[in-house]
Scaffold this active site. Sequence first.
Site, PDB file in Angstrom:
ATOM      1  N   HIS A 180       1.145  -1.424  -0.260  1.00 56.73           N
ATOM      2  CA  HIS A 180       0.217  -0.147   0.070  1.00 56.73           C
ATOM      3  C   HIS A 180       0.629   1.113  -0.133  1.00 56.73           C
ATOM      4  O   HIS A 180       1.668   1.373   0.244  1.00 56.73           O
ATOM      5  CB  HIS A 180      -1.259   0.063   1.173  1.00 56.73           C
ATOM      6  CG  HIS A 180      -1.852  -0.958   0.923  1.00 56.73           C
ATOM      7  ND1 HIS A 180      -2.683  -1.566   1.882  1.00 56.73           N
ATOM      8  CD2 HIS A 180      -2.967  -1.283   0.309  1.00 56.73           C
ATOM      9  CE1 HIS A 180      -3.246  -2.846   2.101  1.00 56.73           C
ATOM     10  NE2 HIS A 180      -3.579  -2.509  -0.222  1.00 56.73           N
ATOM     11  N   GLU A 183       1.903   3.967   2.884  1.00 55.92           N
ATOM     12  CA  GLU A 183       2.474   3.582   4.718  1.00 55.92           C
ATOM     13  C   GLU A 183       3.522   3.060   4.653  1.00 55.92           C
ATOM     14  O   GLU A 183       4.569   2.296   3.868  1.00 55.92           O
ATOM     15  CB  GLU A 183       1.655   1.767   4.491  1.00 55.92           C
ATOM     16  CG  GLU A 183       0.263   2.179   4.518  1.00 55.92           C
ATOM     17  CD  GLU A 183      -0.472   0.329   4.659  1.00 55.92           C
ATOM     18  OE1 GLU A 183       0.008  -0.124   4.512  1.00 55.92           O
ATOM     19  OE2 GLU A 183      -1.865   0.636   4.466  1.00 55.92           O
ATOM     20  N   HIS A 305       2.837  -4.083   7.112  1.00 52.97           N
ATOM     21  CA  HIS A 305       1.271  -2.741   6.609  1.00 52.97           C
ATOM     22  C   HIS A 305       1.515  -1.533   7.693  1.00 52.97           C
ATOM     23  O   HIS A 305       2.391  -1.945   8.859  1.00 52.97           O
ATOM     24  CB  HIS A 305       0.157  -2.925   6.341  1.00 52.97           C
ATOM     25  CG  HIS A 305       0.388  -4.248   5.202  1.00 52.97           C
ATOM     26  ND1 HIS A 305      -1.024  -3.821   4.504  1.00 52.97           N
ATOM     27  CD2 HIS A 305      -0.221  -5.051   4.829  1.00 52.97           C
ATOM     28  CE1 HIS A 305      -0.829  -4.931   3.518  1.00 52.97           C
ATOM     29  NE2 HIS A 305      -0.080  -5.761   3.559  1.00 52.97           N
ATOM     30  N   GLU A 381       1.145  -5.065  11.408  1.00 55.03           N
ATOM     31  CA  GLU A 381       0.787  -3.726  11.143  1.00 55.03           C
ATOM     32  C   GLU A 381       0.770  -3.163  11.593  1.00 55.03           C
ATOM     33  O   GLU A 381       1.328  -2.686  13.304  1.00 55.03           O
ATOM     34  CB  GLU A 381      -0.686  -3.596  11.285  1.00 55.03           C
ATOM     35  CG  GLU A 381      -2.191  -4.478  10.230  1.00 55.03           C
ATOM     36  CD  GLU A 381      -2.297  -3.065   9.149  1.00 55.03           C
ATOM     37  OE1 GLU A 381      -2.080  -2.364   9.738  1.00 55.03           O
ATOM     38  OE2 GLU A 381      -2.445  -3.145   8.106  1.00 55.03           O
TER      39      GLU A 381
END
Length: 418
Positions: A180, A183, A305, A381
């Site tokens: 992504h 990020e 992420h 994450e």
Amino acid sequence: MFLLHFLLVTSVLQLSYTASIQDEYKTYKGYKLYRVVGDSQEILKLIKMMNQLAEIPFYDARGARGDILIAPELVQIFEERVRLANLQANVEIGDYSEIIRSEKTGSRRKGSDFSWTAYYDVDDIYKYLQNVSKSHPDSTELVVGGQTYEGRQILGLRINTPSENKSDNKPVVFIESGIHAREWITPATTTYFINELLTSNNPDVTALRDQFDWHIFPTVNPDGYHYSMTRDRMWRKTRSKSSTYCYGADPNRNWDHNWLQHGATNNPCDYQTYGGSKPFSEVETRTLSEYIASLENLLAYVAFHSDAQILLVPYSDSVEHTDNYDDLVQIGKTSLEYGRQVNGEEYGGPATAAEILYKASGGSMDWVREKLGTPIVYTYELRGSYFHWPAEKINEQGDEVTQMLLGLFKEAKNLGYY
């Protein structure tokens, strides 16, 4: 009244769209980040309605709360819709452009040595990988994991230190980062980890390096990452042309695992979760999947992420567990405890995204687990606030990640995975 607002907003958005084509960088001046609380279904309806009205650069719904980034010309209609839905909305960030301004200070420094006190564009990251491969020729080599829509390579670094027994077939570890685009902390942290593997004097880190054949990719969506650096800070997708006016697909909704079933949309203009026209419609995901599938003896797949601060295991769109779910939880808990000892930060999980975040289909982690049977598969994450993490504090998360991976593989070894 609603129709009047709609016509007014449509007119303003057309002007904004025309201006955005001409602007060098989207400033997000006056954009407000709202936290909405109340009935979960009403929050989902609100987000859906706003997405139908305009391109919403960021939204996130988790049960009885949701976050959404609203352009200044949409504030009045958004707040009215919140009131009509009997929801509550508080402004978390009054002007998102201030975050962008702070990130620009000290970042992307030209002519300076690569460091972990600034964020760098893709060319600088690739130059770093090239320099590392030259300075460690006996243990590293550049590897190409795939291609991009705009003609870039998906460049990574293989770290495989010489073994006394040349016939050793080391277990392979694949690290995916930056899928992504917005990020930014993930490519920065991944290059930090590369540096730790190659330069640390800590015997635990050097042992970790020497046990595996590492394939590490700091940014597997380099087109999108470059676009987020140079044009639109909140860009998340690839850069393929998907309609007359809209670009890109979410590369973490485009893999051939339950494609488009949960947490994805078939709307090409959705800023976040357009799953593409079909599984592997994006050249990035298609070629990267081929590279991963070509790796023999693949023991572990780790994706990074941000910024939910949790550890996820497969499958992201189901509460049904893999056959080694209990092992993955045990390994994950050890990993998080190692990380906690660095800065005292607690992570959520380990669990599936469907259990603690939201259902999402078509992700890389789930495809690797299902199609390749890779035993150790995780998504970390990392920390942050709406994709922002101060550049001068990159090392904090770099040290955490290094320790978390130490803990992960220590416990995996204890359980007999290698």
